[in-house]
Write a protein that holds these residues in place. Structure first.
Motif, PDB file in Angstrom:
ATOM      1  N   GLN A 160       5.464   4.936   9.337  1.00  0.00           N
ATOM      2  CA  GLN A 160       6.067   6.131   9.918  1.00  0.00           C
ATOM      3  C   GLN A 160       6.527   7.110   8.842  1.00  0.00           C
ATOM      4  O   GLN A 160       6.816   8.268   9.134  1.00  0.00           O
ATOM      5  CB  GLN A 160       7.249   5.745  10.812  1.00  0.00           C
ATOM      6  CG  GLN A 160       6.852   4.895  12.005  1.00  0.00           C
ATOM      7  CD  GLN A 160       8.049   4.428  12.804  1.00  0.00           C
ATOM      8  OE1 GLN A 160       9.185   4.802  12.526  1.00  0.00           O
ATOM      9  NE2 GLN A 160       7.791   3.593  13.797  1.00  0.00           N
ATOM     10  N   PHE A 161       6.611   6.625   7.615  1.00  0.00           N
ATOM     11  CA  PHE A 161       7.040   7.461   6.494  1.00  0.00           C
ATOM     12  C   PHE A 161       5.832   8.258   5.987  1.00  0.00           C
ATOM     13  O   PHE A 161       5.356   8.061   4.881  1.00  0.00           O
ATOM     14  CB  PHE A 161       7.628   6.585   5.384  1.00  0.00           C
ATOM     15  CG  PHE A 161       8.980   7.035   4.924  1.00  0.00           C
ATOM     16  CD1 PHE A 161       9.138   7.665   3.710  1.00  0.00           C
ATOM     17  CD2 PHE A 161      10.093   6.852   5.728  1.00  0.00           C
ATOM     18  CE1 PHE A 161      10.387   8.085   3.281  1.00  0.00           C
ATOM     19  CE2 PHE A 161      11.349   7.267   5.314  1.00  0.00           C
ATOM     20  CZ  PHE A 161      11.500   7.890   4.088  1.00  0.00           C
ATOM     21  N   LYS A 162       5.349   9.180   6.805  1.00  0.00           N
ATOM     22  CA  LYS A 162       4.123   9.914   6.516  1.00  0.00           C
ATOM     23  C   LYS A 162       4.424  11.394   6.331  1.00  0.00           C
ATOM     24  O   LYS A 162       5.484  11.878   6.758  1.00  0.00           O
ATOM     25  CB  LYS A 162       3.118   9.708   7.644  1.00  0.00           C
ATOM     26  CG  LYS A 162       3.630  10.113   9.014  1.00  0.00           C
ATOM     27  CD  LYS A 162       2.637   9.732  10.097  1.00  0.00           C
ATOM     28  CE  LYS A 162       3.155  10.111  11.485  1.00  0.00           C
ATOM     29  NZ  LYS A 162       2.210   9.708  12.555  1.00  0.00           N
ATOM     30  N   PRO A 163       3.512  12.135   5.682  1.00  0.00           N
ATOM     31  CA  PRO A 163       3.746  13.565   5.433  1.00  0.00           C
ATOM     32  C   PRO A 163       4.133  14.316   6.704  1.00  0.00           C
ATOM     33  O   PRO A 163       3.535  14.138   7.759  1.00  0.00           O
ATOM     34  CB  PRO A 163       2.401  14.043   4.891  1.00  0.00           C
ATOM     35  CG  PRO A 163       1.829  12.832   4.213  1.00  0.00           C
ATOM     36  CD  PRO A 163       2.240  11.676   5.089  1.00  0.00           C
ATOM     37  N   GLY A 164       5.184  15.127   6.564  1.00  0.00           N
ATOM     38  CA  GLY A 164       5.671  15.919   7.689  1.00  0.00           C
ATOM     39  C   GLY A 164       6.808  15.282   8.454  1.00  0.00           C
ATOM     40  O   GLY A 164       7.491  15.965   9.221  1.00  0.00           O
ATOM     41  N   SER A 165       7.040  13.988   8.266  1.00  0.00           N
ATOM     42  CA  SER A 165       8.127  13.323   8.991  1.00  0.00           C
ATOM     43  C   SER A 165       9.477  13.680   8.367  1.00  0.00           C
ATOM     44  O   SER A 165       9.595  13.890   7.165  1.00  0.00           O
ATOM     45  CB  SER A 165       7.925  11.808   9.000  1.00  0.00           C
ATOM     46  OG  SER A 165       7.944  11.281   7.686  1.00  0.00           O
ATOM     47  N   LYS A 183      12.415  15.385   3.998  1.00  0.00           N
ATOM     48  CA  LYS A 183      11.066  15.577   4.528  1.00  0.00           C
ATOM     49  C   LYS A 183      10.055  14.898   3.615  1.00  0.00           C
ATOM     50  O   LYS A 183      10.092  15.084   2.387  1.00  0.00           O
ATOM     51  CB  LYS A 183      10.721  17.061   4.649  1.00  0.00           C
ATOM     52  CG  LYS A 183       9.314  17.328   5.210  1.00  0.00           C
ATOM     53  CD  LYS A 183       9.014  18.808   5.335  1.00  0.00           C
ATOM     54  CE  LYS A 183       9.818  19.426   6.450  1.00  0.00           C
ATOM     55  NZ  LYS A 183       9.371  18.932   7.786  1.00  0.00           N
ATOM     56  N   VAL A 184       9.156  14.102   4.186  1.00  0.00           N
ATOM     57  CA  VAL A 184       8.096  13.457   3.416  1.00  0.00           C
ATOM     58  C   VAL A 184       7.002  14.481   3.153  1.00  0.00           C
ATOM     59  O   VAL A 184       6.491  15.125   4.081  1.00  0.00           O
ATOM     60  CB  VAL A 184       7.533  12.237   4.165  1.00  0.00           C
ATOM     61  CG1 VAL A 184       6.424  11.579   3.347  1.00  0.00           C
ATOM     62  CG2 VAL A 184       8.646  11.224   4.452  1.00  0.00           C
ATOM     63  N   ILE A 185       6.626  14.655   1.878  1.00  0.00           N
ATOM     64  CA  ILE A 185       5.630  15.668   1.489  1.00  0.00           C
ATOM     65  C   ILE A 185       4.235  15.059   1.410  1.00  0.00           C
ATOM     66  O   ILE A 185       3.359  15.398   2.199  1.00  0.00           O
ATOM     67  CB  ILE A 185       6.000  16.304   0.136  1.00  0.00           C
ATOM     68  CG1 ILE A 185       7.433  16.864   0.189  1.00  0.00           C
ATOM     69  CG2 ILE A 185       5.002  17.414  -0.214  1.00  0.00           C
ATOM     70  CD1 ILE A 185       7.656  17.906   1.253  1.00  0.00           C
ATOM     71  N   ASP A 198       1.467   5.217  -7.657  1.00  0.00           N
ATOM     72  CA  ASP A 198       1.416   6.054  -6.469  1.00  0.00           C
ATOM     73  C   ASP A 198       2.835   6.125  -5.900  1.00  0.00           C
ATOM     74  O   ASP A 198       3.484   5.096  -5.677  1.00  0.00           O
ATOM     75  CB  ASP A 198       0.484   5.459  -5.422  1.00  0.00           C
ATOM     76  CG  ASP A 198      -0.986   5.590  -5.811  1.00  0.00           C
ATOM     77  OD1 ASP A 198      -1.323   6.554  -6.533  1.00  0.00           O
ATOM     78  OD2 ASP A 198      -1.785   4.733  -5.405  1.00  0.00           O
ATOM     79  N   ALA A 199       3.317   7.337  -5.666  1.00  0.00           N
ATOM     80  CA  ALA A 199       4.688   7.519  -5.201  1.00  0.00           C
ATOM     81  C   ALA A 199       4.738   8.497  -4.034  1.00  0.00           C
ATOM     82  O   ALA A 199       4.009   9.484  -4.006  1.00  0.00           O
ATOM     83  CB  ALA A 199       5.571   8.018  -6.345  1.00  0.00           C
ATOM     84  N   ILE A 200       5.605   8.207  -3.079  1.00  0.00           N
ATOM     85  CA  ILE A 200       5.818   9.074  -1.932  1.00  0.00           C
ATOM     86  C   ILE A 200       6.813  10.156  -2.331  1.00  0.00           C
ATOM     87  O   ILE A 200       7.953   9.876  -2.689  1.00  0.00           O
ATOM     88  CB  ILE A 200       6.365   8.292  -0.722  1.00  0.00           C
ATOM     89  CG1 ILE A 200       5.491   7.072  -0.422  1.00  0.00           C
ATOM     90  CG2 ILE A 200       6.476   9.205   0.494  1.00  0.00           C
ATOM     91  CD1 ILE A 200       4.073   7.413  -0.054  1.00  0.00           C
ATOM     92  N   HIS A 201       6.375  11.419  -2.254  1.00  0.00           N
ATOM     93  CA  HIS A 201       7.221  12.560  -2.610  1.00  0.00           C
ATOM     94  C   HIS A 201       8.052  12.968  -1.394  1.00  0.00           C
ATOM     95  O   HIS A 201       7.518  13.268  -0.334  1.00  0.00           O
ATOM     96  CB  HIS A 201       6.334  13.722  -3.077  1.00  0.00           C
ATOM     97  CG  HIS A 201       7.094  14.933  -3.504  1.00  0.00           C
ATOM     98  ND1 HIS A 201       6.477  16.124  -3.807  1.00  0.00           N
ATOM     99  CD2 HIS A 201       8.419  15.149  -3.694  1.00  0.00           C
ATOM    100  CE1 HIS A 201       7.387  17.018  -4.146  1.00  0.00           C
ATOM    101  NE2 HIS A 201       8.569  16.451  -4.088  1.00  0.00           N
TER     102      HIS A 201
END
Length: 253
Positions: A160-165, A183-185, A198-201
């Motif tokens: 669920q931690f996806k871009p736009g969330s 906001k997840v980018i 690989d990192a979640i921005h």
């Protein structure tokens, strides 16, 4: 140099963004996210900054400790030639919302320490630096615990931690508190001494009517979702950036 150092000390501590809070007393939501707390670890960071046209460097450390009932986070920021310029700590219990801070202490360079207290007995948050008070409804964080609560939420819901969330929390600072929305980018590659990760921005913007810092966070799923980079950016483009150099004492789950 002294002015730049003071500005660095106000901005550089890991998981302690100096964003201005909204008016005290505002009611706030109590969103209950699922959580999966990361293992205890010591993390070391390199710090690079540009303040008032001056380039500054230093190092930071974070000690994250957690068990079934309690957590603590202790961070320090050191600047070359000056030594320790900022330290902060948060400690408390684990409840159905995740982290439940009891006390948040923040000590800046040449300043007295401030204390934010979460009174679990009477259900309020108080501040040593002001007379403001907020009700405890569940899930409230401080400016050091919030990153670890965010990590815990991401670990529990990675798909669920996806871009736009968007992910919203109520966060107490040194004088007051406000709702923060992250906001997840996207996913980006971050170069570290441990290799390219690989990192979640994730982006935390200041309120639309404020001229405060913005906060960017990069979490690495392959590294227990620990923060591999944080960047605080002022409206004038001055910044403080922290990049992970080493993780040690990592406990197995």
């Amino acid at each position: 140099m002294t002015l730049s150092l003071l500005r660095l000390s106000m901005a550089a501590a890991l998981c302690c963004s100096m964003l201005t809070a909204s008016a005290a007393g505002t009611d706030h939501p109590a969103t209950k996210y699922k959580t999966d707390l990361p293992p205890s670890a010591d993390l070391n960071y390199a710090i690079q900054a540009k303040q008032s046209g001056i380039t500054l460097g230093g190092e930071g450390s974070v000690k994250w400790q957690v068990d079934d009932k309690h957590f603590s986070v202790n961070s320090e920021t050191r600047a070359m030639l000056f030594g320790k310029i900022l330290e902060s700590s948060s400690e408390g219990a684990i409840d159905s919302y995740g982290l439940a801070p009891a006390q948040f202490i923040n000590k800046r360079f040449r300043k007295e320490a401030t204390t934010t207290t979460f009174h679990r007995d009477n259900g309020t948050i108080s501040f040593s630096e002001s007379n403001e008070s907020y009700r405890l409804k569940g899930g409230e964080q401080d400016r050091t615990s919030i990153i670890w609560q965010l990590i815990s939420v991401a670990r529990a819901a990675p798909h669920q931690f996806k871009p736009g969330s968007d992910w919203t929390f109520f966060v107490a600072g040194m004088r007051d508190a406000e709702a923060w929305t992250f906001k997840v980018i996207n996913t980006e590659k971050i170069k570290t001494p441990m290799g390219e990760l690989d990192a979640i921005h994730i982006f935390k913007a200041p309120p639309p009517d404020a001229k405060d810092q913005q906060l960017d966070i990069w979490l690495a799923p392959s590294l227990e979702w620990y923060p591999v980079r944080l960047r605080f950016t002022d409206p004038n483009k001055d910044f403080v950036e922290q990049t992970l150099q080493q993780v040690s004492n990592k406990a197995g789950k």
